[in-house]
Design a protein around this motif. Structure first.
Motif, PDB file in Angstrom:
ATOM      1  N   TRP A 106       0.859  -1.183   0.000  1.00 31.22           N
ATOM      2  CA  TRP A 106       0.000   0.000   0.000  1.00 31.22           C
ATOM      3  C   TRP A 106       0.902   1.243   0.000  1.00 31.22           C
ATOM      4  O   TRP A 106       1.881   1.300   0.737  1.00 31.22           O
ATOM      5  N   GLN A 165      -3.052   6.531   4.032  1.00 34.80           N
ATOM      6  CA  GLN A 165      -2.734   5.714   5.192  1.00 34.80           C
ATOM      7  C   GLN A 165      -2.383   6.591   6.396  1.00 34.80           C
ATOM      8  O   GLN A 165      -1.913   7.710   6.248  1.00 34.80           O
ATOM      9  N   TYR A 208      -7.128   1.620  -1.474  1.00 37.90           N
ATOM     10  CA  TYR A 208      -7.190   1.561  -0.009  1.00 37.90           C
ATOM     11  C   TYR A 208      -8.572   2.014   0.460  1.00 37.90           C
ATOM     12  O   TYR A 208      -9.289   2.728  -0.254  1.00 37.90           O
TER      13      TYR A 208
END
Length: 379
Positions: free
Chosen positions: A163, A202, A197
């Motif tokens: 990611w 994130q 995601y």
């Protein structure tokens, strides 16, 4: 040569090469094979098994001043959240480049610009990626929860399956970097997956720059941290200053190579191998007035001029370059580099598909023997 022969290259008129003379009966046989989704190997053998590699790609150069303007225009024309990745793609000047969305061989490259406060939404894909930062301030990436800060001429990894999202802090500056990915290779192998995601970005799960601060010390391996078992380098970002200093130090004790001057590999410090599994990268320094000799190799290389001015002769054609111009050398094409400055070094960043060539056992290199190792330049 017999009438109806398919020999094109005179070298093919030898035992062991296809040199069948077609007849009406054979032409009828070929039609019957085609109707059965089959064919006669000897009709294509010489073309698909050449005497030496034959690239479908052309040496191509992209001027930074021009491409920078294109990237800045994209800032005004496209929102990053709508583009996914607001990248200006670098297409090789060939049919193969345009068909495969390739910069050279099975490599992809593009340039991305971001304003302060912008992000590239988090995602992951099978293809591995790496980036070379060309200008700006405050850029960062987050890879599997590891927040990594980025500066000019830094080299950063975003390995396949991780990611990752990118951005520029609110009090930063417009930042531009070059992307390199193995997308064409993954697509040719029909192995490419893509996922987004569940959040736009994130949340960092570790202290900022924890990986480069843990593993980035030259010849030093950290104790007291969890063992690194992933198939790519834990350093994640290779700082420009350390890379430049390593080249300066190398030049104190080595003459370098006649082809590339002084060169260092961005490596995995735990293995000594390439930082990524499918793409490699180097930084090389050409001393003032350096004039390299010509060589060629299997594997494709894409260059970004980190600093300096000079030119490269690629396949007999001269390409002049300056800071952050980008150019490519296709597989098995003669090339040599020249630093035009009599007092300053030139630095060339490059990335390649050498790890794939090595894994398959087909990485081959040879030096030009004629004309004292230099090509005859057509321009």
């Amino acid at each position: 040569m017999a009438e109806g022969s398919t020999i094109i290259d005179p070298r093919d008129d030898v035992l062991g090469r296809a040199r069948v003379t077609d007849t009406p009966e054979l032409e009828s046989f070929y039609q019957e094979l085609a109707a059965r989704n089959a064919g006669a190997f000897w009709k294509r053998a010489n073309a698909i098994e050449p005497w030496e590699p034959e690239t479908r790609y052309r040496p191509t150069l992209w001027r930074y001043a021009e491409m920078r303007d294109m990237c800045l225009r994209a800032l005004d024309l496209v929102k990053p959240e709508e583009a996914g990745r607001r990248v200006v793609t670098l297409l090789n000047d060939s049919d193969a480049g345009r068909e495969n969305t390739a910069v050279c061989g099975w490599l992809f490259s593009g340039m991305q610009a971001m304003r302060p406060g912008e992000i590239t939404p988090a995602h992951r894909h099978t293809a591995s990626a790496h980036r070379f930062i060309m200008e700006g301030k405050g850029a960062y990436t987050v890879v599997d929860g590891h927040h990594i800060t980025l500066g000019a001429n830094d080299y950063v990894l975003t390995p396949g399956g991780c990611w990752h999202d990118h951005g520029v802090v609110a009090d930063g500056e417009v930042s531009i970097w070059q992307d390199g990915l193995d997308i064409p290779l993954m697509n040719s192998l029909e192995t490419n997956f893509y996922a987004v995601y569940d959040q736009p970005a994130q949340t960092a799960a570790f202290p900022a720059d924890d990986l480069p601060l843990s593993y980035g010390g030259a010849a030093l391996r950290p104790e007291g941290v969890a063992a690194w078992e992933k198939p790519y380098s834990p350093v994640m970002v290779y700082r420009w200053e350390a890379t430049r200093d390593a080249l300066w130090s190398l030049a104190k004790v080595s003459e370098g190579t006649p082809f590339d001057g002084h060169m260092v590999r961005y490596s995995n410090p735990l293995t000594g191998g390439w930082a990524l599994q499918t793409m490699g990268a180097h930084m090389q320094m050409l001393k003032p007035g350096f004039r390299g000799k010509a060589h060629r190799h299997t594997g494709n290389v894409v260059y970004n001029v980190a600093a300096g001015r000079g030119y490269s002769i690629i396949g007999g054609e001269r390409f002049d370059w300056g800071t952050h111009d980008i150019f490519c050398v296709p597989a098995w094409v003669w090339h040599e580099h020249v630093n035009l400055d009599a007092s300053e070094e030139a630095f060339l960043f490059s990335f390649n598909d050498f790890p794939v060539m090595e894994a398959l056992g087909v990485r081959i290199e040879e030096a030009l023997q004629d004309n004292d190792g230099h090509q005859t330049c057509a321009s």
